[in-house]
Structures are given as C-alpha cells and as structure tokens.
Design a protein around this motif. Structure first.
Motif, mmCIF file in Angstrom:
data_model
loop_
_atom_site.group_PDB
_atom_site.id
_atom_site.type_symbol
_atom_site.label_atom_id
_atom_site.label_comp_id
_atom_site.label_asym_id
_atom_site.label_seq_id
_atom_site.Cartn_x
_atom_site.Cartn_y
_atom_site.Cartn_z
ATOM 1 N N MET A 14 0.839 -1.198 0.000
ATOM 2 C CA MET A 14 0.000 0.000 0.000
ATOM 3 C C MET A 14 0.874 1.249 0.000
ATOM 4 N N LEU A 15 0.249 2.356 -0.361
ATOM 5 C CA LEU A 15 0.862 3.667 -0.176
ATOM 6 C C LEU A 15 -0.028 4.405 0.811
ATOM 7 N N GLY A 16 0.539 4.731 1.967
ATOM 8 C CA GLY A 16 -0.242 5.410 2.991
ATOM 9 C C GLY A 16 0.330 6.780 3.294
ATOM 10 N N TYR A 17 -0.301 7.472 4.219
ATOM 11 C CA TYR A 17 0.141 8.812 4.593
ATOM 12 C C TYR A 17 0.226 8.896 6.109
ATOM 13 N N MET A 18 1.247 9.578 6.600
ATOM 14 C CA MET A 18 1.426 9.749 8.040
ATOM 15 C C MET A 18 1.498 11.232 8.349
ATOM 16 N N ASN A 19 0.818 11.644 9.421
ATOM 17 C CA ASN A 19 1.102 12.976 9.955
ATOM 18 C C ASN A 19 2.199 12.812 11.013
ATOM 19 N N ALA A 20 2.596 13.884 11.652
ATOM 20 C CA ALA A 20 3.718 13.806 12.591
ATOM 21 C C ALA A 20 3.427 12.805 13.708
ATOM 22 N N GLU A 21 2.177 12.786 14.180
ATOM 23 C CA GLU A 21 1.826 11.880 15.280
ATOM 24 C C GLU A 21 1.886 10.419 14.835
ATOM 25 N N ALA A 22 1.391 10.130 13.633
ATOM 26 C CA ALA A 22 1.405 8.754 13.125
ATOM 27 C C ALA A 22 2.847 8.271 12.940
ATOM 28 N N LEU A 23 3.702 9.147 12.413
ATOM 29 C CA LEU A 23 5.108 8.784 12.229
ATOM 30 C C LEU A 23 5.758 8.509 13.584
ATOM 31 N N GLN A 24 5.491 9.384 14.545
ATOM 32 C CA GLN A 24 6.059 9.222 15.876
ATOM 33 C C GLN A 24 5.611 7.916 16.523
ATOM 34 N N LYS A 25 4.312 7.612 16.407
ATOM 35 C CA LYS A 25 3.778 6.390 17.015
ATOM 36 C C LYS A 25 4.337 5.141 16.321
ATOM 37 N N HIS B 259 1.324 3.085 11.909
ATOM 38 C CA HIS B 259 0.212 4.012 12.127
ATOM 39 C C HIS B 259 0.176 4.966 10.934
ATOM 40 N N TYR B 260 -1.014 5.269 10.466
ATOM 41 C CA TYR B 260 -1.177 6.194 9.340
ATOM 42 C C TYR B 260 -2.160 7.286 9.730
ATOM 43 N N TRP B 261 -2.240 8.293 8.861
ATOM 44 C CA TRP B 261 -3.329 9.258 8.938
ATOM 45 C C TRP B 261 -4.335 8.856 7.873
ATOM 46 N N SER B 262 -5.551 8.578 8.297
ATOM 47 C CA SER B 262 -6.596 8.234 7.340
ATOM 48 C C SER B 262 -7.158 9.512 6.727
ATOM 49 N N ARG B 263 -6.906 9.682 5.415
ATOM 50 C CA ARG B 263 -7.407 10.885 4.745
ATOM 51 C C ARG B 263 -8.909 10.844 4.592
ATOM 52 N N SER B 264 -9.492 9.642 4.428
ATOM 53 C CA SER B 264 -10.943 9.576 4.241
ATOM 54 C C SER B 264 -11.671 9.794 5.571
ATOM 55 N N ARG B 265 -11.109 9.249 6.664
ATOM 56 C CA ARG B 265 -11.777 9.395 7.959
ATOM 57 C C ARG B 265 -11.228 10.563 8.773
ATOM 58 N N GLN B 266 -10.125 11.159 8.278
ATOM 59 C CA GLN B 266 -9.485 12.284 8.971
ATOM 60 C C GLN B 266 -9.199 11.949 10.432
ATOM 61 N N MET B 267 -8.509 10.817 10.619
ATOM 62 C CA MET B 267 -8.127 10.449 11.991
ATOM 63 C C MET B 267 -6.893 9.574 11.980
ATOM 64 N N LEU B 268 -6.221 9.523 13.130
ATOM 65 C CA LEU B 268 -5.085 8.639 13.304
ATOM 66 C C LEU B 268 -5.580 7.206 13.154
ATOM 67 N N TRP B 269 -4.789 6.375 12.493
ATOM 68 C CA TRP B 269 -5.235 5.046 12.098
ATOM 69 C C TRP B 269 -4.151 4.043 12.455
ATOM 70 N N HIS B 270 -4.403 3.267 13.499
ATOM 71 C CA HIS B 270 -3.494 2.172 13.831
ATOM 72 C C HIS B 270 -3.906 1.000 12.953
ATOM 73 N N LYS B 271 -3.134 0.778 11.899
ATOM 74 C CA LYS B 271 -3.496 -0.241 10.901
ATOM 75 C C LYS B 271 -3.680 -1.597 11.573
#
Lengths: 152, 152
Positions: free
Chosen positions: B38-49, B57-69
């Motif tokens: 997959m190609l995912g996206y991380m915000n600073a918090e997702a990268l840190q976690k 951990h990713y940032w879910s662009r569709s749900r606009q929330m932190l996403w623990h895969k």
C-alpha cells in the motif's frame, strides 16, 4: 471516468485519480532486488508517456516540467510491470534501470539509503544508519550546475 | 530542523518534510515477498507512534483520523525496517502483516492487485489484469457498515 466505487476498485479500466496539483504518486521498485528506488509523481502526460513508451516519465515538482528519467544521467528506467492500486490514486512500477542501476540524484542506488531506527532499535540511539556505503556516481559530474531538486 | 540540503540528504538526523496537509507519504512493502502492499500517509503523530511502537500508524485521509493499521481487521503491520528518502519527504517501511497477511480494504493481499498493460503489452489490449485471483477476507464481514475509504 470515476463513477462508482465498484468500477474504480473492481473494474478493468484505468481511471486514475490525480490530486489537486494534477499528480498521481508512483512507487518505483527494482525488478530484480525488489528494493524501493524512489517515490515519484506523474501528471496525466507523464503517465500516458510511461504507458506508451514503457520507460518511466515523471513530473518534476522542483523543475515543474515533464521528466523522462535518465535523459540527463542515462539511467533510464524500463518498465517490467505497472500496477495500479485499489482506489487508483497510486501507481507501482517495477523497473530495470540502465547503466549503473542507480536512481537517486545524490548518487546512491536507491533514494532510500538511510534506515530509521524504530521500537527496540532505539536503545542503540535514533541516528539514521546509511545502508549504502558508496555512491555509484558523482552528482557534480553528471548534473553539473543543475539545481538540486531537494527543497528545504 | 531542515537547514541545509547537505544536512537533509547526508545527515544522520531524521528531519521529515510534511506537505501542506501536514502529511508524509509512506510506501509499505511485505518484508518476505518484497511486494508493495500500500501507499499510505502519516502525519507527525502517526510517524512518531510508528517509530515508538514498531507498528504502522497512518493518517486516514478519508476518515481524517489517526489510524493504527489492523485495529479493526487484526491485520497489524509490524515494522521490520524503516527507511527515509534523500530529501526526507517519503518513508518506506518493510513489514510483516499479522493474520492472513492482507493489507487492502477490498480484501486483497496488496492494494496493487491490478496490472496496467504498457508498451508492447498494449497489443493485447489496455484492460487491467487482476494479479490476485481471490480475496483473503470478506470486507463486509470485517468492516461492516464502515464507510468505504475510496473517494471518487
């Protein structure tokens, strides 16, 4: 062209989603080693040219122009296989690279030449670890005075 | 944190560049097969976690929330290795996926389950070719009524 989720996810027609800058992400891996070489971006024209010619074309975000990879360096990327993802907003190409096989403007084989320590590895510190011990070419020799594409 | 090109490209300190949405791209490959999952996206918090826990951990662009895969599906991605690219605007993680090993919400192993014909392959037509012949799980069973993340 993108009418239903089912069509996009389960259909047989390419219906790429370009972002607000008109770009789609492209993951480029080495066909032989599986290593990720780079993450590039394609606009509609770059994607079309890549499909037609079987050689990777990207949109250069730093130079704002169509970029036939290898035109300057000779390190052309021949497509062995192209894939598209579920929602069709990302491309994956598996390539054979001409010449030395390098794909990174810094001179390394892969752009991903540094490892980031995670979890238990952090007990050894958080410094990035280089995974390639030498450059495959001298960027100054190949690119001369061309502007470095890295943007701060 | 990002002061010179040399520091960003040749340094030993992680200095990620987030885009105007605060995100960095993350390529996720299967450690065993090398396949891009997959190609995912991380915000600073997702990268840190991700770095702290060793689980993607990713940032879910569709749900606009932190996403623990894997939090919903059980298909947690354990990091074997994390890399960062030359200009530090992309992450590559090599993972072992728990459970069935799937990473795609449609039910396939990889999100990149369709091949795009290029160059001489086009003589056979331009229809996308499925590279996986069955789903590893039934998305309706796993996700129930949760909204499909694909955006048209």
């Amino acid at each position: 062209a993108r009418q239903t989720i089912e069509q996009v996810e389960e259909g047989h027609r390419l219906a790429p989603k370009f972002d607000h800058d008109g770009l789609i992400s492209c993951i480029t891996t080495d066909h032989a080693s599986g290593e990720v070489l780079m993450l590039g971006y394609m606009n509609a024209e770059a994607l079309q040219k890549t499909i037609e010619t079987g050689e990777a074309h990207y949109w250069s975000r730093s130079r704002q122009m169509l970029w036939h990879k290898g035109a300057t360096s000779g390190l052309v990327q021949k497509i062995v296989e192209m894939r598209v993802d579920d929602d069709q907003d990302a491309i994956w190409i598996r390539v054979n690279v001409a010449g030395s096989g390098a794909s990174c403007h810094v001179g390394y084989r892969s752009c991903f030449y540094r490892r980031v320590p995670v979890a238990t590895e952090l007990s050894q510190g958080s410094r990035l670890i280089f995974t390639e011990d030498h450059k495959t070419f001298d960027p100054k020799e190949v690119y001369g005075d061309a502007e470095n594409p890295t943007i701060l």
